[in-house]
Design a protein around this motif. Structure first.
Motif, short mmCIF file in Angstrom:
data_model
loop_
_atom_site.label_atom_id
_atom_site.label_comp_id
_atom_site.label_asym_id
_atom_site.label_seq_id
_atom_site.Cartn_x
_atom_site.Cartn_y
_atom_site.Cartn_z
N ASP A 137 0.81 -1.23 0.00
CA ASP A 137 0.00 0.00 0.00
C ASP A 137 0.84 1.27 0.00
O ASP A 137 0.97 1.95 -1.02
N LYS A 143 1.73 8.88 -2.11
CA LYS A 143 1.29 9.74 -1.01
C LYS A 143 2.40 9.80 0.04
O LYS A 143 2.83 8.77 0.55
N LYS A 227 -3.28 -1.88 -7.00
CA LYS A 227 -3.12 -0.48 -6.61
C LYS A 227 -2.66 0.36 -7.80
O LYS A 227 -3.12 1.50 -7.99
N ARG A 241 -9.80 6.50 -6.79
CA ARG A 241 -8.87 6.04 -5.75
C ARG A 241 -9.57 5.82 -4.41
O ARG A 241 -9.06 5.12 -3.53
N LEU A 244 -10.00 2.49 -2.50
CA LEU A 244 -8.95 1.93 -1.62
C LEU A 244 -9.30 2.15 -0.16
O LEU A 244 -8.64 1.62 0.73
N1 GLY Z 1 -3.80 4.15 0.99
C1 GLY Z 1 -4.77 4.73 0.16
C2 GLY Z 1 -4.21 5.43 -1.03
O1 GLY Z 1 -3.03 5.31 -1.33
O2 GLY Z 1 -4.93 6.14 -1.69
#
Ligand code: GLY
Length: 354
Positions: A137, A143, A227, A241, A244
């Protein structure tokens, strides 16, 4: 080795997954070109296990390698740690062509990532995640952030790494708590978009951690592929997104109510996924039997399936449903069935049966 490419407008970020890849960190980093120096940012749990391996690999590849070892844990993800890193970067004369390498779990990835995003207005970032949660993740998708006393991840950026190296063999040293933490997120991918992954987990779970470790390359690769697909569609988290976040609305509320000293993130997400799925199934939004299947898998993986004893009012308040926002619309991720989900707009009534 498996390579997953995160395809974004104007650039591709490769994620390599392979056993013992950590020993080849130097050659992968050197192949990015131009860099002379690398600052490895890690914590005092990970350093005794993998720092020497990474530093020697970088040196053997002809790079000048330095390290910053910080205390482990979320309390390190602060502006003051970030400032400390800036002084370290300055002290080692890290220039625009050099590299910051995050070695560790989500905390190191977020902190070192934000340092890379902002040092000299941005230097290249390499992620070498060593926790299951970071591999599936947080190291993927760009992020990066630090916390403020007012809340988690309040100061951050979207800053894509130039390279992610996931070595499933390093997961063998995870404590049971960190192992469970990552598994919650793994199950999430199965639920929201990957029925084959869910089937695989159901098959392996009765064999315990050894059975899962035997297929960890495939499991991590599946999660990263999932992902990558979501992030490629919506890098800046303005729509797609959001899926998630299945289980996260309730999960985050649990973490907040427990002052981040109770269930770990992945365990809170596990309990949150069951709570949402139970309610959406009751309301006819989710195929009958979905929650039962989810609960069976989570129980076999020794993940929580019930909410901790928190008053409903506190939980809903933590979900942003206090008096001020009582009438606001929530965007919840609900399952259609295992392997498929959608965003469901709901009022606070959704949680009445919690
Ligand atoms: N952990 C959620 C994202 O990366 O959007």
């Amino acid at each position: 080795m498996t390579t997953v490419e995160i395809r974004l407008p104007g650039r591709i970020c490769p994620v390599h997954i392979g056993e013992n890849l950590i020993r080849q960190t130097g050659s992968f980093v050197a192949s990015l070109g131009r860099a002379r120096k690398v600052l490895v940012v890690t914590d005092d749990n990970v350093a005794p296990l993998y720092l020497d391996t990474v530093l020697s690999s970088l040196t053997e590849a002809g790079l000048e390698a330095f390290s910053a070892v910080l205390p482990h844990g979320e309390s390190t993800k602060t502006l003051s740690s970030l400032e400390g890193l800036y002084h370290t970067l300055a002290g080692h004369g890290i220039t625009r062509s050099d590299i910051v390498l995050a070695l560790g779990g989500g905390v190191m990835g977020d902190l070192a990532g934000l340092a890379a995003a902002t040092w000299l207005r941005g230097v290249r970032l390499v992620q070498v995640p060593t926790s299951l949660l970071a591999q599936v993740d947080s190291s993927v998708g760009g992020k990066v952030a630090v916390d403020l006393p007012e809340g988690k991840n309040l100061v951050g950026a979207f800053y894509q790494p130039d390279l992610v190296l996931c070595d499933p063999s390093v997961l063998s040293t995870l404590t049971p708590a960190f192992w469970a933490d990552g598994l919650g997120e793994v199950v999430k991918y199965g639920c929201i978009m990957d029925p084959d992954l869910f089937d695989l987990l159901e098959k392996l779970a009765p064999g315990g951690r050894d059975a899962l470790m035997g297929s960890m390359h495939d499991i991590v690769s599946a999660c990263v592929r999932d992902k990558a697909k979501v992030v490629s569609e919506d890098e800046r988290d303005t729509g797609a997104r959001m899926i998630l976040n299945f289980g996260h609305t309730v999960g985050h509320a649990i973490e907040t109510c427990q002052g981040y000293a109770g269930l770990s993130h992945g365990c809170a997400v596990a309990a949150g996924m069951v709570a949402i799925s139970t309610l959406s199934e009751k309301q006819g939004l989710t195929e009958q039997g979905t929650t039962e299947r989810l609960v069976r898998l989570l129980e076999t993986l020794h993940l929580p399936v019930t909410l901790p004893p928190i008053p409903l009012h506190d939980l809903t308040a933590a979900m942003g449903m206090d008096k001020k926002t009582f009438n606001s619309t929530l965007h919840l991720v609900v399952l259609d069935r295992i392997g498929s989900c959608r965003i469901h707009k709901a009022s606070t009534d959704f949680f009445a049966g919690l």
